[in-house]
Design a protein around this motif. Sequence first.
Motif, PDB file in Angstrom:
ATOM      1  N   PHE A 149      44.252   4.867   0.289  1.00 34.66           N
ATOM      2  CA  PHE A 149      43.510   5.299   1.480  1.00 34.66           C
ATOM      3  C   PHE A 149      43.641   6.806   1.685  1.00 34.66           C
ATOM      4  CE2 PHE A 149      43.350   0.822   2.387  1.00 34.66           C
ATOM      5  CZ  PHE A 149      42.182   0.670   3.129  1.00 34.66           C
ATOM      6  N   LEU A 186      41.465   3.976  11.900  1.00 32.70           N
ATOM      7  CA  LEU A 186      42.857   3.537  12.051  1.00 32.70           C
ATOM      8  C   LEU A 186      43.083   2.825  13.379  1.00 32.70           C
ATOM      9  CD1 LEU A 186      44.626   6.705  10.613  1.00 32.70           C
ATOM     10  CD2 LEU A 186      44.804   4.399   9.661  1.00 32.70           C
ATOM     11  N   SER A 202      41.645  -0.565  13.211  1.00 34.63           N
ATOM     12  CA  SER A 202      42.510  -1.392  12.358  1.00 34.63           C
ATOM     13  C   SER A 202      43.731  -1.869  13.130  1.00 34.63           C
ATOM     14  CB  SER A 202      42.955  -0.598  11.123  1.00 34.63           C
ATOM     15  OG  SER A 202      41.847  -0.218  10.339  1.00 34.63           O
ATOM     16  N   THR A 252      48.327   5.770   8.437  1.00 35.71           N
ATOM     17  CA  THR A 252      47.722   5.180   7.243  1.00 35.71           C
ATOM     18  C   THR A 252      48.656   4.143   6.639  1.00 35.71           C
ATOM     19  OG1 THR A 252      46.459   7.188   6.784  1.00 35.71           O
ATOM     20  CG2 THR A 252      46.839   5.713   4.920  1.00 35.71           C
ATOM     21  N   CYS A 271      49.025   1.284  10.379  1.00 31.67           N
ATOM     22  CA  CYS A 271      47.877   0.586  10.958  1.00 31.67           C
ATOM     23  C   CYS A 271      47.178  -0.322   9.944  1.00 31.67           C
ATOM     24  CB  CYS A 271      46.874   1.584  11.534  1.00 31.67           C
ATOM     25  SG  CYS A 271      47.484   2.471  12.972  1.00 31.67           S
ATOM     26  N   TYR A 272      46.992   0.185   8.715  1.00 31.04           N
ATOM     27  CA  TYR A 272      46.364  -0.654   7.692  1.00 31.04           C
ATOM     28  C   TYR A 272      47.281  -1.812   7.317  1.00 31.04           C
ATOM     29  CZ  TYR A 272      42.764   2.929   7.045  1.00 31.04           C
ATOM     30  OH  TYR A 272      41.729   3.806   7.229  1.00 31.04           O
ATOM     31  N   PHE A 326      51.914  -1.066   1.586  1.00 31.22           N
ATOM     32  CA  PHE A 326      51.776   0.070   2.497  1.00 31.22           C
ATOM     33  C   PHE A 326      53.095   0.657   2.994  1.00 31.22           C
ATOM     34  CE2 PHE A 326      47.481  -1.542   2.746  1.00 31.22           C
ATOM     35  CZ  PHE A 326      46.728  -0.381   2.884  1.00 31.22           C
TER      36      PHE A 326
END
Length: 538
Positions: free
Chosen positions: A74, A93, A96, A140, A143-144, A181
């Motif tokens: 991302f 974001l 998300s 990044t 949130c994802y 992530f």
Amino acid sequence: MFKKIKNCDSFTEIITSLFLGLLVMIQRFLPGAYKPVMDDWFLYGDLYSKLLGRLKYFAAPNEKFAIRPGAAFFDCFVNAPLFKHLWLVELILTLSLITGAFLIIKTLRKNGFSGIGFFLCLVCLFPLGLEATYWIAAATRVCYALLFIGISVYFLDFWYRTQRKYSIWLFAAFGMIAVSFYEPAIVMYLLLVLFIIIRNRCGKRDLIPIAITAAQIAVIGLYYIINSASGEIEARGGLLDGNIIEHTKLVFTYTKRIFGSYTRALTAHGFNNGISILLGGHWFIKSAAVTALSVLFGVFSALCIKKRKFSPMLMLTAIIFMLGGVILNFILGSDRIPLRLVYFSLLGIGLCAEELLMLLPYRINQILTAVLITCGAFVFTVSGIGEVSDYRTVSDFDTNITQQIIDLDTEQNITDIDKNTYVFGGQHCYEETKCIHYLDHIRGASGNYADFTGCMQHLTGKAWTNNLVPFTYGDIQILKPYIDLEGVCSFYNIEYDKTVVKADIIPDGDNYTVVRADGSYIGRLVKVDDLRYQYFDD
């Protein structure tokens, strides 16, 4: 009418989340569009922009993307291309975050949990969580992760309820993405999956999601092992090998401070700052909107509460989720705990609050929930507005200081890759914002060479330059032999009023005295060894 609404559980959940979402949007966008800060400058304006489209950089082993491959993807293919439009990245974001939080709490409610408001309020609005969910370089990763965790566990629960094969495949696919992530997100994902499996025990059929989850962890674990030589993994991911008792005490103390004095200070400062923004231009419209949405969010949160008795088992589960959000800090060797590293514990804290209120009679629970959520949503929203304003202010200071250096650089040395530029008086935090100073919390670019250089490269439009190296008090930098080569090094100083002036260095035995053009004293460079010097401004 309220009774009819309450009887439509899914509708009530969606409406509650809609009001919450509007508050989050106000919190993050009322002060203005997102401006880059800290790691944003070099990740999206410098480092990852040069890697756009180069999938080979995802090959393992690789130090650039050795950890968190999902976040790196991302960063490269969403954030970097949109660097000049980071407000759009922030919007994605934020959506998300809201969607992921909604899917997680909806799934938990299907498996026994009763409330919704405290969970959403803490996960999406709490000022302590803004470092994790607002600052793009961190958000990044968070949130994802929250979004893909929410999608994955939702489909796992759906598979248990319908036995539709496509849902277990979607659980596997989205779960694999979720664990790529952020390390604390992996722990939370595991806990949620185990909770759903235990709540829906189906005998041998449970082996399917267990095997899938084990495979997901094995894959990401293998990826970490392959990249174990990476400096990032060594610095952040190394397991504890020292005194476990002392380390535990230290981590416990830091965590206690974060949830205690730092949280109070963040909320108080943010609220004072935010209320001045709210009561500025068009104060009535802004105040009415935040107040009305807070009340509606509180009322509908109360309507969402399911009538049942207090469950010790669910309370224990909530506590496990809360501890799971911080457990890695006790296991890993690093005792550096930024605010974002405790974010996932907010999920458990929200669930604990929901379950504790189940001890009260149903109607009292509803009334208290409506009042507490309304007040909490209003305070957190306003406090968050103040925090966001500080982020924007710090970004303005970064660009202003850097632009002054660019303007003073008439010979364009700072964009010459063969030259060196040093800036005295660099600051990790700008006192003018009066924001709470703690590790990476709203850190100034002028205190970090990567942030500073990224900002300079963005403002000059130059893809390859030398490093803009700041000297903060006590910093040690390698200066030899460059400092002795004529025309190679340039020096600047950031004054107390944030103006920038050129500086000179005068030999003083083994050391150097730093002065302004008029000869006035700035500081001194003290020799550490044959190559390095330490800066003092006393």
